[in-house]
Design an enzyme around this catalytic site. Structure first.
Site, PDB file in Angstrom:
ATOM      1  N   CYS A 113       0.825  -1.213   0.000  1.00 17.77           N
ATOM      2  CA  CYS A 113       0.000   0.000   0.000  1.00 17.77           C
ATOM      3  C   CYS A 113       0.860   1.264   0.000  1.00 17.77           C
ATOM      4  O   CYS A 113       1.507   1.568  -0.998  1.00 17.77           O
ATOM      5  CB  CYS A 113      -0.993  -0.024   1.160  1.00 17.77           C
ATOM      6  SG  CYS A 113      -2.339   1.194   0.987  1.00 17.77           S
ATOM      7  N   HIS A 217      -3.847  -5.190   0.903  1.00 17.45           N
ATOM      8  CA  HIS A 217      -3.317  -5.502   2.240  1.00 17.45           C
ATOM      9  C   HIS A 217      -3.383  -7.001   2.520  1.00 17.45           C
ATOM     10  O   HIS A 217      -4.273  -7.471   3.236  1.00 17.45           O
ATOM     11  CB  HIS A 217      -4.108  -4.735   3.301  1.00 17.45           C
ATOM     12  CG  HIS A 217      -3.788  -3.277   3.348  1.00 17.45           C
ATOM     13  ND1 HIS A 217      -2.793  -2.758   4.137  1.00 17.45           N
ATOM     14  CD2 HIS A 217      -4.316  -2.235   2.665  1.00 17.45           C
ATOM     15  CE1 HIS A 217      -2.730  -1.450   3.967  1.00 17.45           C
ATOM     16  NE2 HIS A 217      -3.642  -1.110   3.065  1.00 17.45           N
ATOM     17  N   GLU A 219      -1.612  -8.659   4.512  1.00 18.54           N
ATOM     18  CA  GLU A 219      -1.407  -8.937   5.938  1.00 18.54           C
ATOM     19  C   GLU A 219      -2.726  -8.996   6.701  1.00 18.54           C
ATOM     20  O   GLU A 219      -2.787  -9.580   7.802  1.00 18.54           O
ATOM     21  CB  GLU A 219      -0.474  -7.891   6.559  1.00 18.54           C
ATOM     22  CG  GLU A 219      -1.104  -6.574   6.959  1.00 18.54           C
ATOM     23  CD  GLU A 219      -1.343  -5.610   5.788  1.00 18.54           C
ATOM     24  OE1 GLU A 219      -1.751  -4.462   6.044  1.00 18.54           O
ATOM     25  OE2 GLU A 219      -1.119  -6.010   4.622  1.00 18.54           O
TER      26      GLU A 219
END
Length: 239
Positions: A113, A217, A219
Protein backbone atom coordinates in the site's frame (compact mmCIF):
# COMPACT_ATOMS: atom_id res chain seq x y z
CA UNK A 1 18.53 -20.94 7.27
CA UNK A 2 15.76 -18.84 8.81
CA UNK A 3 15.36 -15.44 7.13
CA UNK A 4 15.41 -12.30 9.31
CA UNK A 5 12.70 -9.99 7.95
CA UNK A 6 12.84 -6.32 8.89
CA UNK A 7 9.43 -4.60 9.09
CA UNK A 8 9.47 -0.79 9.04
CA UNK A 9 7.16 0.28 11.86
CA UNK A 10 4.77 3.20 12.18
CA UNK A 11 4.19 5.75 14.93
CA UNK A 12 0.99 6.48 16.81
CA UNK A 13 1.63 10.06 17.88
CA UNK A 14 -1.77 11.20 19.14
CA UNK A 15 -2.67 10.75 22.78
CA UNK A 16 -5.41 8.15 23.27
CA UNK A 17 -7.17 6.60 26.21
CA UNK A 18 -5.93 3.15 25.15
CA UNK A 19 -2.27 4.08 25.68
CA UNK A 20 -2.75 6.71 28.40
CA UNK A 21 -1.34 9.45 26.18
CA UNK A 22 1.86 7.56 25.33
CA UNK A 23 3.32 7.58 21.84
CA UNK A 24 3.49 4.09 20.34
CA UNK A 25 5.65 2.30 17.77
CA UNK A 26 3.72 -0.46 16.01
CA UNK A 27 3.11 -2.60 12.96
CA UNK A 28 -0.04 -4.58 12.07
CA UNK A 29 0.08 -8.00 13.72
CA UNK A 30 -0.71 -9.59 10.36
CA UNK A 31 2.81 -8.86 9.11
CA UNK A 32 4.35 -10.53 12.14
CA UNK A 33 2.05 -13.56 11.91
CA UNK A 34 2.42 -13.96 8.13
CA UNK A 35 6.22 -13.83 8.34
CA UNK A 36 6.22 -16.36 11.18
CA UNK A 37 3.87 -18.64 9.23
CA UNK A 38 6.39 -18.46 6.38
CA UNK A 39 9.14 -19.58 8.79
CA UNK A 40 10.73 -16.13 8.85
CA UNK A 41 11.82 -14.19 11.92
CA UNK A 42 10.19 -10.71 12.01
CA UNK A 43 12.02 -7.69 13.41
CA UNK A 44 10.09 -4.41 13.72
CA UNK A 45 12.06 -1.18 13.24
CA UNK A 46 10.99 2.00 15.03
CA UNK A 47 11.14 5.25 13.06
CA UNK A 48 14.76 6.33 13.46
CA UNK A 49 17.16 8.72 11.74
CA UNK A 50 18.02 8.05 8.09
CA UNK A 51 21.64 7.64 9.16
CA UNK A 52 20.64 4.46 11.03
CA UNK A 53 19.41 2.74 7.86
CA UNK A 54 22.69 1.20 6.61
CA UNK A 55 23.36 -0.74 9.79
CA UNK A 56 19.74 -1.88 10.12
CA UNK A 57 19.62 -3.18 6.55
CA UNK A 58 22.94 -4.91 7.07
CA UNK A 59 21.40 -6.93 9.91
CA UNK A 60 18.41 -8.30 7.97
CA UNK A 61 17.85 -10.52 4.96
CA UNK A 62 14.75 -8.79 3.55
CA UNK A 63 12.61 -5.69 4.17
CA UNK A 64 8.85 -5.15 4.42
CA UNK A 65 7.32 -1.68 4.08
CA UNK A 66 3.83 -1.37 5.56
CA UNK A 67 0.85 0.92 4.98
CA UNK A 68 -0.13 4.04 6.88
CA UNK A 69 -0.03 7.78 6.32
CA UNK A 70 0.06 9.55 2.97
CA UNK A 71 3.51 10.02 1.48
CA UNK A 72 4.53 13.66 1.79
CA UNK A 73 4.38 15.38 -1.62
CA UNK A 74 7.64 17.11 -0.67
CA UNK A 75 9.32 13.93 -1.84
CA UNK A 76 8.03 14.36 -5.40
CA UNK A 77 8.19 18.17 -5.54
CA UNK A 78 4.50 18.99 -5.30
CA UNK A 79 2.60 21.34 -3.01
CA UNK A 80 0.06 19.65 -0.72
CA UNK A 81 -3.37 19.25 -2.32
CA UNK A 82 -6.41 20.17 -0.17
CA UNK A 83 -7.41 16.47 -0.10
CA UNK A 84 -4.02 15.29 1.19
CA UNK A 85 -4.45 13.43 4.47
CA UNK A 86 -2.06 12.95 7.41
CA UNK A 87 1.66 12.68 6.64
CA UNK A 88 4.75 11.93 8.72
CA UNK A 89 7.88 13.31 7.07
CA UNK A 90 10.14 11.66 9.67
CA UNK A 91 8.78 8.26 8.68
CA UNK A 92 9.04 9.12 4.99
CA UNK A 93 12.71 10.09 5.24
CA UNK A 94 13.65 7.09 7.37
CA UNK A 95 11.91 4.62 5.08
CA UNK A 96 13.39 6.39 2.05
CA UNK A 97 16.82 5.70 3.53
CA UNK A 98 15.85 2.05 4.17
CA UNK A 99 14.78 1.66 0.53
CA UNK A 100 17.96 3.24 -0.82
CA UNK A 101 20.12 1.10 1.43
CA UNK A 102 18.20 -2.12 0.72
CA UNK A 103 18.75 -1.55 -3.00
CA UNK A 104 22.42 -0.75 -2.41
CA UNK A 105 22.87 -3.96 -0.39
CA UNK A 106 20.68 -6.02 -2.77
CA UNK A 107 18.17 -6.92 -0.05
CA UNK A 108 14.68 -7.85 -1.35
CA UNK A 109 11.76 -5.52 -0.59
CA UNK A 110 8.05 -6.28 -0.18
CA UNK A 111 6.11 -3.00 -0.24
CA UNK A 112 2.44 -2.85 0.79
CA UNK A 113 0.00 0.00 0.00
CA UNK A 114 1.80 3.16 1.20
CA UNK A 115 5.01 1.13 0.95
CA UNK A 116 4.43 0.60 -2.78
CA UNK A 117 3.71 4.30 -3.22
CA UNK A 118 6.85 5.33 -1.31
CA UNK A 119 9.09 2.96 -3.29
CA UNK A 120 7.69 4.47 -6.47
CA UNK A 121 8.41 8.00 -5.25
CA UNK A 122 11.92 7.19 -4.00
CA UNK A 123 12.78 5.67 -7.37
CA UNK A 124 11.62 8.75 -9.28
CA UNK A 125 7.85 8.38 -9.67
CA UNK A 126 4.95 10.45 -8.38
CA UNK A 127 1.46 10.00 -6.91
CA UNK A 128 -2.09 11.21 -7.28
CA UNK A 129 -2.50 12.96 -3.93
CA UNK A 130 -6.15 11.93 -4.09
CA UNK A 131 -7.87 9.60 -6.56
CA UNK A 132 -10.35 12.36 -7.40
CA UNK A 133 -7.46 13.81 -9.44
CA UNK A 134 -7.35 10.66 -11.58
CA UNK A 135 -9.68 11.25 -14.56
CA UNK A 136 -10.69 7.60 -15.05
CA UNK A 137 -11.54 6.81 -11.40
CA UNK A 138 -14.60 4.51 -11.27
CA UNK A 139 -13.66 1.79 -8.73
CA UNK A 140 -14.17 2.01 -4.96
CA UNK A 141 -10.56 1.85 -3.71
CA UNK A 142 -11.40 2.48 -0.06
CA UNK A 143 -13.73 -0.34 0.92
CA UNK A 144 -14.68 0.94 4.37
CA UNK A 145 -16.93 0.03 6.15
CA UNK A 146 -16.53 -3.46 4.63
CA UNK A 147 -14.24 -5.65 6.76
CA UNK A 148 -10.79 -6.40 5.27
CA UNK A 149 -11.34 -10.15 4.97
CA UNK A 150 -13.94 -9.50 2.26
CA UNK A 151 -12.24 -8.40 -0.98
CA UNK A 152 -14.12 -5.72 -2.85
CA UNK A 153 -12.63 -5.11 -6.28
CA UNK A 154 -10.97 -7.02 -9.08
CA UNK A 155 -7.44 -6.65 -10.40
CA UNK A 156 -5.81 -8.15 -13.49
CA UNK A 157 -2.30 -9.59 -13.05
CA UNK A 158 0.18 -9.80 -15.94
CA UNK A 159 0.88 -13.34 -17.08
CA UNK A 160 4.65 -12.76 -17.25
CA UNK A 161 4.97 -11.38 -13.70
CA UNK A 162 6.39 -12.98 -10.58
CA UNK A 163 3.01 -12.43 -8.90
CA UNK A 164 1.33 -14.60 -11.52
CA UNK A 165 3.45 -17.57 -10.44
CA UNK A 166 1.18 -17.91 -7.40
CA UNK A 167 -1.81 -15.62 -8.04
CA UNK A 168 -4.40 -15.97 -10.83
CA UNK A 169 -4.80 -13.48 -13.69
CA UNK A 170 -8.11 -12.28 -12.24
CA UNK A 171 -7.93 -11.66 -8.50
CA UNK A 172 -10.09 -9.83 -5.97
CA UNK A 173 -8.41 -7.69 -3.31
CA UNK A 174 -9.22 -5.60 -0.29
CA UNK A 175 -8.56 -1.90 -0.73
CA UNK A 176 -7.78 0.97 1.64
CA UNK A 177 -6.18 3.80 -0.30
CA UNK A 178 -7.16 7.23 -1.60
CA UNK A 179 -3.85 7.84 -3.39
CA UNK A 180 -2.28 5.97 -6.30
CA UNK A 181 0.68 5.88 -8.63
CA UNK A 182 0.63 8.72 -11.16
CA UNK A 183 4.05 8.58 -12.82
CA UNK A 184 5.62 5.13 -12.60
CA UNK A 185 9.30 5.10 -11.62
CA UNK A 186 11.61 4.15 -14.52
CA UNK A 187 13.05 1.10 -12.74
CA UNK A 188 9.62 -0.37 -11.93
CA UNK A 189 7.11 -2.14 -14.13
CA UNK A 190 3.37 -2.33 -13.47
CA UNK A 191 2.21 -5.95 -13.21
CA UNK A 192 -1.41 -5.52 -12.03
CA UNK A 193 -4.19 -3.01 -12.64
CA UNK A 194 -7.67 -2.36 -11.30
CA UNK A 195 -10.52 -2.13 -13.81
CA UNK A 196 -10.25 1.67 -13.85
CA UNK A 197 -6.54 1.57 -14.68
CA UNK A 198 -4.94 2.26 -11.29
CA UNK A 199 -1.65 0.40 -10.81
CA UNK A 200 -2.20 -2.33 -8.20
CA UNK A 201 1.21 -4.05 -8.19
CA UNK A 202 4.77 -3.38 -9.34
CA UNK A 203 8.02 -5.28 -9.72
CA UNK A 204 11.57 -4.14 -10.34
CA UNK A 205 12.90 -4.21 -13.89
CA UNK A 206 16.43 -4.64 -12.50
CA UNK A 207 17.05 -8.31 -11.71
CA UNK A 208 19.73 -7.28 -9.19
CA UNK A 209 17.12 -5.42 -7.13
CA UNK A 210 14.26 -7.63 -6.01
CA UNK A 211 11.16 -5.54 -5.34
CA UNK A 212 7.48 -6.52 -5.21
CA UNK A 213 4.89 -3.92 -4.33
CA UNK A 214 1.15 -4.46 -3.91
CA UNK A 215 -1.57 -1.86 -3.37
CA UNK A 216 -3.82 -4.14 -1.30
CA UNK A 217 -3.32 -5.50 2.24
CA UNK A 218 -2.42 -9.22 2.28
CA UNK A 219 -1.41 -8.94 5.94
CA UNK A 220 -5.09 -8.43 6.79
CA UNK A 221 -6.28 -11.51 4.89
CA UNK A 222 -3.43 -14.02 4.97
CA UNK A 223 -5.07 -16.04 7.76
CA UNK A 224 -8.30 -16.54 5.78
CA UNK A 225 -6.96 -16.49 2.21
CA UNK A 226 -4.14 -18.95 1.45
CA UNK A 227 -3.30 -17.07 -1.75
CA UNK A 228 -2.39 -13.95 0.21
CA UNK A 229 -0.27 -16.06 2.55
CA UNK A 230 1.50 -17.39 -0.53
CA UNK A 231 2.78 -13.87 -1.18
CA UNK A 232 4.59 -13.97 2.16
CA UNK A 233 5.70 -17.57 1.61
CA UNK A 234 7.25 -16.54 -1.71
CA UNK A 235 8.85 -13.39 -0.32
CA UNK A 236 10.33 -15.06 2.75
CA UNK A 237 11.21 -18.41 1.23
CA UNK A 238 12.01 -17.87 -2.45
CA UNK A 239 12.41 -14.21 -3.42
Amino acid sequence: MQQLIGIAGNQLLAATETFQGNQVTYTPQGFVDAVRQSNGLPLVFPVLAPADAPRLIQQIDKLILAGGQDVSPQLYQEDPHPKLQATNIDRDLFEQALIVEAIKQHKPILAVCRGLQLVNVVLGGSLYQDLSLYPKWTVKHDQQPTAPQFPTHEITISSDSLLHSFLPSSYFVNSYHHQGIKKLAPSLTAVAYSNDGIIEAVESTDKNNKIIGVQWHPELTHSVNPLDQQLFDYFVGEF
